[in-house]
Scaffold this motif. Structure first.
Motif, short mmCIF file in Angstrom:
data_model
loop_
_atom_site.label_atom_id
_atom_site.label_comp_id
_atom_site.label_asym_id
_atom_site.label_seq_id
_atom_site.Cartn_x
_atom_site.Cartn_y
_atom_site.Cartn_z
N ALA A 242 0.83 -1.21 0.00
CA ALA A 242 0.00 0.00 0.00
C ALA A 242 0.87 1.26 0.00
O ALA A 242 0.56 2.23 -0.69
N ALA A 243 1.96 1.24 0.74
CA ALA A 243 2.85 2.41 0.78
C ALA A 243 3.50 2.65 -0.59
O ALA A 243 3.72 3.79 -0.98
N ILE A 244 3.77 1.60 -1.31
CA ILE A 244 4.39 1.72 -2.62
C ILE A 244 3.37 2.14 -3.68
O ILE A 244 3.62 3.03 -4.48
N GLU A 245 2.21 1.50 -3.68
CA GLU A 245 1.23 1.71 -4.74
C GLU A 245 0.22 2.82 -4.47
O GLU A 245 -0.57 3.15 -5.35
N GLY A 246 0.22 3.36 -3.27
CA GLY A 246 -0.76 4.38 -2.93
C GLY A 246 -0.74 5.55 -3.91
O GLY A 246 0.31 5.92 -4.42
N PRO A 247 -1.90 6.13 -4.17
CA PRO A 247 -1.96 7.25 -5.11
C PRO A 247 -1.42 8.54 -4.49
O PRO A 247 -1.29 8.65 -3.28
N LEU B 68 5.06 5.59 -2.87
CA LEU B 68 6.48 5.70 -3.18
C LEU B 68 6.77 5.49 -4.66
O LEU B 68 7.71 6.09 -5.19
N ALA B 69 5.99 4.68 -5.35
CA ALA B 69 6.21 4.49 -6.79
C ALA B 69 6.04 5.82 -7.53
O ALA B 69 6.83 6.15 -8.41
N HIS B 70 5.04 6.58 -7.13
CA HIS B 70 4.79 7.88 -7.74
C HIS B 70 6.01 8.80 -7.60
O HIS B 70 6.31 9.58 -8.49
N VAL B 71 6.70 8.67 -6.50
CA VAL B 71 7.84 9.53 -6.19
C VAL B 71 9.06 9.22 -7.06
O VAL B 71 9.80 10.12 -7.43
N VAL B 72 9.26 7.94 -7.41
CA VAL B 72 10.49 7.56 -8.10
C VAL B 72 10.36 7.41 -9.61
O VAL B 72 11.38 7.45 -10.32
N VAL B 73 9.15 7.24 -10.13
CA VAL B 73 9.00 7.11 -11.59
C VAL B 73 9.49 8.39 -12.26
O VAL B 73 9.15 9.49 -11.84
#
Length: 107
Positions: free
Chosen positions: A58-63, A72-77
């Motif tokens: 959830a921390a990685i995929e959260g919007p 976190l995915a949003h932050v690094v893409v």
């Protein structure tokens, strides 16, 4: 400090794995979270999360919510995967609401 490159992160996938039946025991081998990071050069990195798997997913995929709490995915893409220290600080700042000593408790 990491050497900069021309690579860009294009995707982050959090893959949850779980045995069909989980026993009431302290065994970290019953479920796991694998993280797959893809780049624009076709290079893929794979790692394992050592935490509560679904909470970390959830921390990685959260919007995106706002600048103090976002997945976190949003932050690094779009970022250079070799700038690890920069990315660590960027993720730390972008997820301040999650707490600084692990997942917030109800105490």
């Amino acid at each position: 400090m990491s050497q900069a490159s021309d690579l860009k992160i294009t995707g982050v996938e959090a893959i949850y794995l779980r045995l069909p039946q989980v026993k009431a025991q302290c065994d970290s081998g019953q479920d796991a979270l694998i993280v797959k990071v893809s780049t624009d050069a076709g290079i893929t990195g794979i790692g394992e999360v050592d935490s509560a798997p679904l909470a970390a997913k959830a921390a990685i995929e959260g919007p995106y919510s706002h600048t103090a709490t976002t997945g976190l995915a949003h932050v690094v893409v779009g970022e250079d995967p070799f700038r690890t220290e920069y990315l660590w600080h960027k993720m730390y700042r972008a997820n301040i609401y999650a707490g600084r000593r692990g997942w917030p408790s109800t105490r």
